[in-house]
Structure formats: structure tokens, C-alpha cells
Write an enzyme that holds these catalytic residues in place. Structure first.
Site, short mmCIF file in Angstrom:
data_model
loop_
_atom_site.label_atom_id
_atom_site.label_comp_id
_atom_site.label_asym_id
_atom_site.label_seq_id
_atom_site.Cartn_x
_atom_site.Cartn_y
_atom_site.Cartn_z
N ARG A 225 1.04 -4.89 -5.68
CA ARG A 225 0.98 -6.20 -4.91
C ARG A 225 1.32 -7.51 -5.91
O ARG A 225 0.76 -7.37 -7.04
CB ARG A 225 -0.27 -6.52 -4.02
N ARG B 159 -5.37 -2.35 8.83
CA ARG B 159 -5.99 -3.78 8.53
C ARG B 159 -5.97 -4.47 9.69
O ARG B 159 -7.04 -5.18 9.97
CB ARG B 159 -5.09 -4.46 7.37
N ASP C 216 -0.55 2.33 8.35
CA ASP C 216 -0.97 1.51 9.43
C ASP C 216 -0.12 1.55 10.57
O ASP C 216 -0.68 1.24 11.74
CB ASP C 216 -1.15 0.13 9.15
N GLY D 13 1.16 -1.31 -0.01
CA GLY D 13 0.04 0.05 -0.17
C GLY D 13 1.00 1.28 -0.05
O GLY D 13 1.76 1.05 0.58
N THR E 80 4.10 2.59 5.63
CA THR E 80 2.62 2.11 5.56
C THR E 80 1.90 3.20 6.47
O THR E 80 2.49 3.50 7.59
CB THR E 80 2.60 0.59 6.04
N ASP F 213 2.07 -0.52 11.68
CA ASP F 213 1.90 -2.00 11.96
C ASP F 213 3.29 -2.47 12.09
O ASP F 213 3.29 -3.72 12.22
CB ASP F 213 0.96 -2.50 11.60
N ASP G 196 5.29 -4.77 6.23
CA ASP G 196 5.79 -6.15 6.53
C ASP G 196 6.04 -7.11 5.18
O ASP G 196 6.69 -7.99 5.22
CB ASP G 196 4.65 -6.71 7.53
P1 ADP Z 1 2.98 -4.29 2.81
O1 ADP Z 1 4.17 -4.29 2.29
O2 ADP Z 1 2.30 -3.14 2.79
O3 ADP Z 1 2.54 -5.33 4.16
P2 ADP Z 1 1.83 -6.74 1.27
O4 ADP Z 1 1.52 -7.59 2.29
O5 ADP Z 1 0.58 -6.64 0.12
O6 ADP Z 1 1.82 -5.23 1.58
O7 ADP Z 1 2.92 -7.14 0.49
C1 ADP Z 1 3.69 -6.61 -0.69
C2 ADP Z 1 4.10 -7.51 -1.69
O8 ADP Z 1 5.35 -8.02 -0.99
C3 ADP Z 1 3.38 -8.77 -2.07
O9 ADP Z 1 2.31 -8.60 -2.92
C4 ADP Z 1 4.23 -9.59 -2.51
O10 ADP Z 1 4.89 -9.44 -3.82
C5 ADP Z 1 5.45 -9.34 -1.58
N1 ADP Z 1 5.26 -10.29 -0.45
C6 ADP Z 1 4.48 -10.27 0.51
N2 ADP Z 1 4.93 -11.69 1.39
C7 ADP Z 1 5.89 -12.26 0.87
C8 ADP Z 1 6.46 -13.44 1.24
N3 ADP Z 1 6.05 -14.24 2.29
N4 ADP Z 1 7.32 -13.75 0.17
C9 ADP Z 1 7.84 -13.07 -0.68
N5 ADP Z 1 7.16 -11.87 -1.15
C10 ADP Z 1 6.25 -11.36 -0.40
O1 F6P Z 2 -1.96 -1.28 4.67
C1 F6P Z 2 -2.43 -0.07 4.58
C2 F6P Z 2 -3.83 -0.10 4.09
O2 F6P Z 2 -4.18 1.04 3.70
C3 F6P Z 2 -4.62 -0.70 5.17
O3 F6P Z 2 -5.00 0.30 6.32
C4 F6P Z 2 -6.10 -1.20 4.43
O4 F6P Z 2 -6.52 -2.24 5.12
C5 F6P Z 2 -5.42 -1.77 2.99
O5 F6P Z 2 -4.09 -0.89 3.05
C6 F6P Z 2 -6.17 -1.23 1.73
O6 F6P Z 2 -5.49 -1.70 0.82
P1 F6P Z 2 -5.92 -1.61 -0.65
O7 F6P Z 2 -5.00 -0.76 -1.38
O8 F6P Z 2 -5.89 -3.16 -1.40
O9 F6P Z 2 -7.25 -0.98 -0.65
#
Ligand code: ADP
Ligand code: F6P
Length: 319
Positions: free
Chosen positions: A72, A171, A127, A11, A125, A129, A103
Site C-alpha cells: 500500500r 473490511r 472481499d 491486499g 481481492t 467488494d 477498488d
Molecule cells: P485495494 O486495492 O485492495 O482496495 P487499497 O485501498 O489499500 O487496496 O489501495 C491500494 C493502493 O492504491 C493504495 O495504497 C494507494 O497507493 C493506491 N490508491 C488508493 N486510493 C487511491 C486514490 N484515491 N488515488 C490514488 N491512488 C490510490
Molecule cells: O481487502 C482484503 C482484506 O483482507 C480485508 O478483508 C481486510 O480487512 C484487509 O484486507 C486486511 O488488510 P491487511 O493486509 O492490512 O491486514
């Protein structure tokens, strides 16, 4: 280290551009080549790499969103996708990578670090978090955006003597709700980290009304329940005039606050320094306002909670 890459992933968050700018300019200052990877891990797999110059990051420090775009990418969670990402970086002669994200993005970064690409993560982010750091880039801006909305809602809530349920993002984390609720004088704050009963919220509302209170604001973190459903429940069980506002993605945009710009600039420059020092598999962060490098493994295994003393304080102040 001669050539590094930078990407934003997951995000978006206000201040990501300031972090990209700091990475690019610090690297160029130290005579390194810098490449921007568009659309996070998805762009990496598609070879969306572009050389970055001093001019590429001109006039972006004040802009929300991310000039590198973000995405993503499910394919990067597979061993095949990860191998391909590694090969693309090697083909371009990239020795180091800075990943700005949350994360999930750090898990992707950790995989590349294990395969031998020196990788540093920067927490970005709204959040807030991520454990082991004072704050994530974008959190302060999101809180300030939401508080502006709450102040406006309070005006109309007062005029109409209404109860408002306001849902904010988060989230799995109640940080935005907690800070906005405390700063906005909300009557109740519902967050995923603290169990709650709506009947207790109602009792508090009724106590307020009995004392002559004309309006109330209930702050709900998205991870703690749906604002619409909570509003409906309160309306049905109290007879109060209830309205619901879901702030949504407005919290993800806008010009970053000075605080987020400063944090992003410091972390971007520090990430490059860590790569130059030969470090990898770490998050660049601040703790007690000092720059620190934290192992991804520690980030992944450290439990995280918002500052629950703020929750208790908000409860006392909204008696
Ligand atoms: P954020 O970084 O905001 O937590 P996401 O959880 O959507 O957002 O993760 C972003 C991207 O990081 C995912 O779409 C994926 O490409 C990569 N990613 C997430 N988890 C893993 C994982 N366990 N191993 C490898 N790549 C990951
Ligand atoms: O992680 C940041 C965040 O804005 C969360 O607060 C929310 O749940 C999520 O991303 C929304 O993601 P999307 O971009 O898929 O709408």
C-alpha cells in the site's frame, strides 16, 4: 502498443499469480515487451521494474500470494507521487499498464489513465467488494478456505455442545461471511450490509436449544463487528459455553481454486486484448460469465451489495 507493465496492489489474493501469468504470456504471444512492477505503486515510485519472460511466470499458476509482491502506498495518493509514477512509466517507454487489485488500486490506475497511460484494472481481492463484476479473483479460494475451517469447528462444536463465533474477513463487505455461512450451515450471519441486534441472535440460539440443538455457529464479517466482543456478549447474556475463532489472514493465502485460476487467466488475457484495442480507464471483468470492459467511473459510482437473497435463504434454512 509495444511495451506494457503489470503490477499487483493492495491486499493480496489467491489467483493474482495466475492473472500475472496470463498478462505476461498473452503480451509475449502478441510480440509485446512486458515489465513487472514490484510492490504496487510503491515499487513504481522506487523504480522497481523487471523484465518479464515466459520463464518468469513458469510454475506460478498454482501458487497463492503474488510473485510481484504487493504494497500500500500513501505517496501515490498525492499529485506529486502520481506525477512521479507517470514519469517513471514514460522513462521506461511503457505505453500500457495492467493493475491487479481492489477498488483503491483502481483509483490509482484511473489517475494514470487520466495522465495518458493506457490502463486496465483487474479485480483481485478476497472481499468480492467490487461492483459490476460477477466475482473478484481470490474470493472463491477464500470462501473455500474458510468453509474448510468451519467444517472443522463444527466437529468440535458438536462434541462439546458449544456455541462458536467465527469472524471472517471482509473490511466493508459481507460476501465471505454470507457464502461461508450459507455453505457451512451457520445459525446466524452478521454482515455490514444488514443491521442486526445481538438480542435477536440470542433469541434464535435459545429457540434452537429449546428444540434440542446442541451447538451453533455464528458467522461474523469483520466489517460487522469484532468476533471477540460478540462472543463475550453472548457468553454473558446466555450462559452458553461460547468460543471465538478469528480466521484472519489464513483466508488470504493458499493455492487458488480452479475457479479462481480460470477467472484470473481469462481476465489477464482480456486485459491485454483491451490494451491492444486501444482502450484505457476500464476494468476487465465478467458479467454473467461473459467478458466485459467497465469504465472505472462506473465502477466507482455504482453501489454494491452482496446477493441479499442468499442472506434471506440462509435465515430460512437455519430456522
Ligand atoms: P485495494 O486495492 O485492495 O482496495 P487499497 O485501498 O489499500 O487496496 O489501495 C491500494 C493502493 O492504491 C493504495 O495504497 C494507494 O497507493 C493506491 N490508491 C488508493 N486510493 C487511491 C486514490 N484515491 N488515488 C490514488 N491512488 C490510490
Ligand atoms: O481487502 C482484503 C482484506 O483482507 C480485508 O478483508 C481486510 O480487512 C484487509 O484486507 C486486511 O488488510 P491487511 O493486509 O492490512 O491486514
Amino acid at each position: 502498443m509495444k511495451k506494457i507493465a503489470v503490477m499487483t496492489s493492495g491486499g493480496d489474493a489467491p489467483g493474482m499469480n495466475a492473472a500475472v501469468r496470463a498478462v505476461v504470456r498473452t503480451a509475449i504471444y502478441h510480440n509485446m515487451e512486458v515489465v513487472g512492477i514490484r510492490r504496487g505503486f510503491s515499487g513504481l515510485l522506487n523504480g522497481e521494474l523487471q523484465p518479464m519472460t515466459l520463464g518468469s511466470v513458469a510454475d506460478v499458476i498454482q501458487r497463492g500470494g503474488t510473485i510481484l509482491y504487493t504494497a500500500r502506498c500513501e505517496a501515490f495518493k498525492t499529485p506529486e507521487g502520481q506525477q512521479k509514477g507517470y514519469e517513471v512509466l514514460r522513462e521506461h517507454g511503457i505505453d500500457g499498464l495492467v493493475v491487479i487489485g481492489g477498488d483503491g488500486s483502481f483509483h490509482g490506475a484511473a489517475v494514470l489513465a487520466e495522465r495518458g497511460i493506457a490502463t486496465i484494472g483487474i479485480p483481485g481481492t478476497i472481499d468480492n467488494d467490487i461492483p459490476c463484476c460477477d466475482a473478484t479473483i481470490g474470493f472463491d479460494t477464500a470462501v473455500n478456505t474458510a468453509i474448510e475451517a468451519i467444517d472443522k469447528i463444527r466437529d468440535t462444536a458438536t462434541s462439546h455442545e458449544r456455541t462458536y463465533v467465527v469472524e471472517v474477513m471482509g473490511r466493508n463487505a459481507g460476501d465471505i461471511a454470507l457464502h461461508v455461512g450459507l455453505a457451512g450451515g451457520a445459525e446466524s450471519i452478521l454482515i455490514p450490509e444488514a443491521p442486526y441486534r445481538l438480542d435477536d441472535v440470542i433469541q434464535k440460539l435459545e429457540r434452537g436449544v429449546a428444540r434440542g440443538k446442541k451447538h451453533s455457529i455464528i458467522l461474523v464479517a469483520e466489517g460487522a463487528g469484532h468476533g471477540m466482543e460478540i462472543g463475550k456478549y453472548l457468553q454473558e447474556h446466555t450462559g452458553f459455553d461460547v468460543r471465538v475463532t478469528v480466521l484472519g489472514h489464513i483466508q488470504r493465502g493458499g493455492a487458488p481454486t480452479a475457479r479462481d485460476r480460470v477467472l484470473a487467466s481469462r481476465l489477464g488475457a482480456y486485459a491485454v486484448q483491451l490494451l491492444r484495442d486501444g482502450l484505457s480507464g476500464k476494468m476487465a471483468a465478467t458479467q454473467n460469465d461473459a467478458l466485459v470492459a467497465v469504465d472505472f467511473e462506473t465502477v466507482f459510482t455504482t453501489p454494491r451489495q452482496p446477493d441479499m437473497s442468499l442472506y434471506d435463504l440462509a435465515d430460512i434454512l437455519s430456522i
